[in-house]
Design a protein around this motif. Structure first.
Motif, PDB file in Angstrom:
ATOM      1  N   ALA A 140       1.208  -6.774 -17.598  1.00 35.49           N
ATOM      2  CA  ALA A 140       0.556  -6.431 -16.332  1.00 35.49           C
ATOM      3  C   ALA A 140       0.348  -4.928 -16.319  1.00 35.49           C
ATOM      4  CB  ALA A 140       1.393  -6.861 -15.136  1.00 35.49           C
ATOM      5  N   ARG A 141      -0.587  -4.491 -15.511  1.00 36.65           N
ATOM      6  CA  ARG A 141      -0.790  -3.058 -15.308  1.00 36.65           C
ATOM      7  C   ARG A 141      -0.643  -2.742 -13.823  1.00 36.65           C
ATOM      8  NH1 ARG A 141      -4.802   0.680 -18.194  1.00 36.65           N
ATOM      9  NH2 ARG A 141      -3.240   1.996 -17.179  1.00 36.65           N
ATOM     10  N   ARG A 142      -0.133  -1.522 -13.567  1.00 39.56           N
ATOM     11  CA  ARG A 142       0.028  -1.040 -12.192  1.00 39.56           C
ATOM     12  C   ARG A 142       0.766  -2.065 -11.339  1.00 39.56           C
ATOM     13  NH1 ARG A 142      -5.289  -0.293 -13.686  1.00 39.56           N
ATOM     14  NH2 ARG A 142      -5.692   1.803 -14.501  1.00 39.56           N
ATOM     15  N   TRP A 143       1.832  -2.559 -11.903  1.00 39.38           N
ATOM     16  CA  TRP A 143       2.743  -3.504 -11.253  1.00 39.38           C
ATOM     17  C   TRP A 143       2.052  -4.801 -10.885  1.00 39.38           C
ATOM     18  CZ3 TRP A 143       7.192  -1.437  -7.746  1.00 39.38           C
ATOM     19  CH2 TRP A 143       8.217  -2.395  -7.705  1.00 39.38           C
ATOM     20  N   ARG A 158      -4.130   5.296  -5.497  1.00 37.23           N
ATOM     21  CA  ARG A 158      -4.891   5.151  -4.261  1.00 37.23           C
ATOM     22  C   ARG A 158      -4.899   3.691  -3.851  1.00 37.23           C
ATOM     23  NH1 ARG A 158     -10.643   7.443  -5.252  1.00 37.23           N
ATOM     24  NH2 ARG A 158     -10.887   6.543  -3.165  1.00 37.23           N
ATOM     25  N   PRO A 159      -4.282   3.347  -2.717  1.00 36.15           N
ATOM     26  CA  PRO A 159      -4.140   1.936  -2.337  1.00 36.15           C
ATOM     27  C   PRO A 159      -5.461   1.195  -2.175  1.00 36.15           C
ATOM     28  CG  PRO A 159      -2.657   3.313  -1.053  1.00 36.15           C
ATOM     29  CD  PRO A 159      -3.581   4.237  -1.787  1.00 36.15           C
ATOM     30  N   THR A 160      -6.539   1.898  -1.824  1.00 38.00           N
ATOM     31  CA  THR A 160      -7.815   1.204  -1.681  1.00 38.00           C
ATOM     32  C   THR A 160      -8.579   1.114  -2.990  1.00 38.00           C
ATOM     33  OG1 THR A 160      -8.846   3.287  -0.973  1.00 38.00           O
ATOM     34  CG2 THR A 160      -8.064   1.776   0.754  1.00 38.00           C
ATOM     35  N   GLN A 161      -8.084   1.796  -4.017  1.00 40.33           N
ATOM     36  CA  GLN A 161      -8.676   1.674  -5.357  1.00 40.33           C
ATOM     37  C   GLN A 161      -7.919   0.654  -6.191  1.00 40.33           C
ATOM     38  OE1 GLN A 161      -8.749   5.314  -7.619  1.00 40.33           O
ATOM     39  NE2 GLN A 161      -9.879   4.415  -9.323  1.00 40.33           N
ATOM     40  N   TYR A 162      -6.598   0.680  -6.080  1.00 40.95           N
ATOM     41  CA  TYR A 162      -5.740  -0.260  -6.801  1.00 40.95           C
ATOM     42  C   TYR A 162      -4.990  -1.100  -5.781  1.00 40.95           C
ATOM     43  CZ  TYR A 162      -6.706   2.963 -10.625  1.00 40.95           C
ATOM     44  OH  TYR A 162      -7.332   3.742 -11.553  1.00 40.95           O
ATOM     45  N   ARG A 163      -5.436  -2.320  -5.606  1.00 41.82           N
ATOM     46  CA  ARG A 163      -4.850  -3.206  -4.611  1.00 41.82           C
ATOM     47  C   ARG A 163      -3.868  -4.157  -5.293  1.00 41.82           C
ATOM     48  NH1 ARG A 163      -8.530  -2.715  -0.252  1.00 41.82           N
ATOM     49  NH2 ARG A 163     -10.551  -1.884  -0.941  1.00 41.82           N
ATOM     50  N   CYS A 164      -2.787  -4.462  -4.598  1.00 41.84           N
ATOM     51  CA  CYS A 164      -1.866  -5.452  -5.145  1.00 41.84           C
ATOM     52  C   CYS A 164      -2.577  -6.799  -5.210  1.00 41.84           C
ATOM     53  CB  CYS A 164      -0.587  -5.532  -4.319  1.00 41.84           C
ATOM     54  SG  CYS A 164      -0.755  -6.357  -2.732  1.00 41.84           S
ATOM     55  N   ALA A 165      -2.029  -7.715  -5.999  1.00 40.49           N
ATOM     56  CA  ALA A 165      -2.718  -8.977  -6.279  1.00 40.49           C
ATOM     57  C   ALA A 165      -2.996  -9.786  -5.022  1.00 40.49           C
ATOM     58  CB  ALA A 165      -1.897  -9.799  -7.264  1.00 40.49           C
ATOM     59  N   SER A 166      -2.033  -9.835  -4.109  1.00 38.91           N
ATOM     60  CA  SER A 166      -2.232 -10.648  -2.908  1.00 38.91           C
ATOM     61  C   SER A 166      -3.304 -10.049  -2.014  1.00 38.91           C
ATOM     62  CB  SER A 166      -0.920 -10.801  -2.142  1.00 38.91           C
ATOM     63  OG  SER A 166      -0.322  -9.550  -1.897  1.00 38.91           O
ATOM     64  N   ARG A 183       0.837  -1.207   0.000  1.00 38.61           N
ATOM     65  CA  ARG A 183       0.000   0.000   0.000  1.00 38.61           C
ATOM     66  C   ARG A 183       0.870   1.255   0.000  1.00 38.61           C
ATOM     67  NH1 ARG A 183      -5.613  -0.112   3.318  1.00 38.61           N
ATOM     68  NH2 ARG A 183      -6.599  -1.861   2.252  1.00 38.61           N
ATOM     69  N   ARG A 184       1.932   1.242   0.791  1.00 37.70           N
ATOM     70  CA  ARG A 184       2.836   2.394   0.801  1.00 37.70           C
ATOM     71  C   ARG A 184       3.516   2.553  -0.553  1.00 37.70           C
ATOM     72  NH1 ARG A 184       3.797   0.346   6.129  1.00 37.70           N
ATOM     73  NH2 ARG A 184       5.582  -0.849   5.379  1.00 37.70           N
ATOM     74  N   THR A 185       3.852   1.439  -1.178  1.00 31.53           N
ATOM     75  CA  THR A 185       4.476   1.487  -2.503  1.00 31.53           C
ATOM     76  C   THR A 185       3.519   2.079  -3.529  1.00 31.53           C
ATOM     77  OG1 THR A 185       5.881  -0.426  -2.004  1.00 31.53           O
ATOM     78  CG2 THR A 185       5.491   0.076  -4.328  1.00 31.53           C
ATOM     79  N   PHE A 186       2.282   1.621  -3.512  1.00 33.85           N
ATOM     80  CA  PHE A 186       1.296   2.152  -4.450  1.00 33.85           C
ATOM     81  C   PHE A 186       1.081   3.646  -4.223  1.00 33.85           C
ATOM     82  CE2 PHE A 186      -1.311  -1.414  -6.533  1.00 33.85           C
ATOM     83  CZ  PHE A 186      -0.202  -2.225  -6.644  1.00 33.85           C
ATOM     84  N   ALA A 187       1.048   4.064  -2.957  1.00 33.85           N
ATOM     85  CA  ALA A 187       0.860   5.486  -2.663  1.00 33.85           C
ATOM     86  C   ALA A 187       2.021   6.304  -3.209  1.00 33.85           C
ATOM     87  CB  ALA A 187       0.718   5.691  -1.154  1.00 33.85           C
ATOM     88  N   ARG A 188       3.244   5.788  -3.097  1.00 40.53           N
ATOM     89  CA  ARG A 188       4.408   6.504  -3.641  1.00 40.53           C
ATOM     90  C   ARG A 188       4.325   6.616  -5.154  1.00 40.53           C
ATOM     91  NH1 ARG A 188       7.333   3.376   0.153  1.00 40.53           N
ATOM     92  NH2 ARG A 188       8.008   1.957  -1.499  1.00 40.53           N
ATOM     93  N   MET A 189       3.656   5.660  -5.800  1.00 36.75           N
ATOM     94  CA  MET A 189       3.499   5.712  -7.252  1.00 36.75           C
ATOM     95  C   MET A 189       2.310   6.570  -7.679  1.00 36.75           C
ATOM     96  SD  MET A 189       4.504   1.852  -8.569  1.00 36.75           S
ATOM     97  CE  MET A 189       3.189   1.008  -7.698  1.00 36.75           C
ATOM     98  N   GLY A 190       1.639   7.184  -6.704  1.00 41.19           N
ATOM     99  CA  GLY A 190       0.515   8.054  -7.026  1.00 41.19           C
ATOM    100  C   GLY A 190      -0.799   7.329  -7.197  1.00 41.19           C
TER     101      GLY A 190
END
Length: 238
Positions: free
Chosen positions: A163-166, A71-79, A62-69
């Motif tokens: 893949a998109r958004r890592w 929203r961690p609750t909109q774009y969640r990592c796969a796990s 979540r912190r990584t996604f936030a650094r990439m601009g």
């Protein structure tokens, strides 16, 4: 073919821990139900103590996604997406035995695991890198999208985004399917101790693949001083 993370990605995310696995000779016939149930049960036990949003592994992404601009609750990592679905529904969808194992192990260790059909990737390089913006990404319903410039994606030599958004959305082009025979599996983590988690994740997957198919998986941990993983094209199944 080589797999690696671009220096720009490693520099921006020094906490990245990653590893890759290559196996040739899988198919869609193996019965992995019992093993999937075991790994999802481990995840459910952990979820009983609190939601996935509190897991250190998820918080780091979540912190990584936030650094990439993002929203961690909109774009969640796969796990995180898989854990959230498991918490709400009590099980994970059955897709393909290789994918089912990868998803189950992903929730057990709470780190993203990507499984790609290696024969659908154009070599000589698959690189996790910031997108230029002209890469082509194929959705699961067949539409074509273009990652935004700077978005972290898995890009091959033909300019196709896998893949998109890592770790957020895998391409339908290289998704594992019934005809898949050769797979590239990638595990990535951002939390403290991530290298150990990735190593255990890959070891577990290698053991499971070898137990269910006549394959000899090759694995490697990736680091700044050893950033590349070589897929042996000589192992390609006719």
């Amino acid at each position: 073919m080589l797999f690696r993370h671009a220096e720009a990605v490693r520099s921006a995310h020094p906490g990245l821990a990653a590893g890759a696995l290559h196996a040739s000779g899988v198919d869609a016939t193996a019965d992995v139900g019992a093993r999937v149930a075991e790994y999802t049960a481990r995840a459910l036990t952990r979820l009983a103590d609190g939601p996935e949003s509190h897991f250190p592994e998820v918080l780091a992404w979540r912190r990584t996604f936030a650094r990439m601009g993002l929203r961690p609750t909109q774009y969640r990592c796969a796990s995180e997406s898989l854990l959230r679905r498991l918490r709400k529904e009590g099980s994970l969808p059955r897709i393909h035995p290789v994918v089912d194992l990868c998803n189950a192990v992903s929730v057990a260790y709470a780190v993203p695991v990507a499984a790609l059909d290696a024969d659908r990737i154009t070599g000589p390089l698959l690189e996790v890198r910031p997108a230029h913006g002209d890469e082509e990404y194929t959705t699961f319903d067949g539409r074509t999208e273009h990652p935004a410039p700077g978005e972290v994606t898995y890009a091959d030599a033909a300019g196709r985004a896998h893949a998109r958004r890592w770790t957020n959305r895998q391409s339908g082009h290289s998704a594992v399917r019934d005809g898949t025979r050769r797979v590239l599996v990638v595990a990535e983590a951002m939390h403290e101790g991530g290298a150990d988690t990735v190593a255990r994740t890959l070891d577990t997957l290698a053991q499971e693949l070898a137990a269910h198919w006549p394959v000899t998986p090759v694995t490697a941990l990736l680091a700044p001083d050893a950033p590349e993983f070589t897929l042996d094209d000589d192992a390609r199944v006719p």
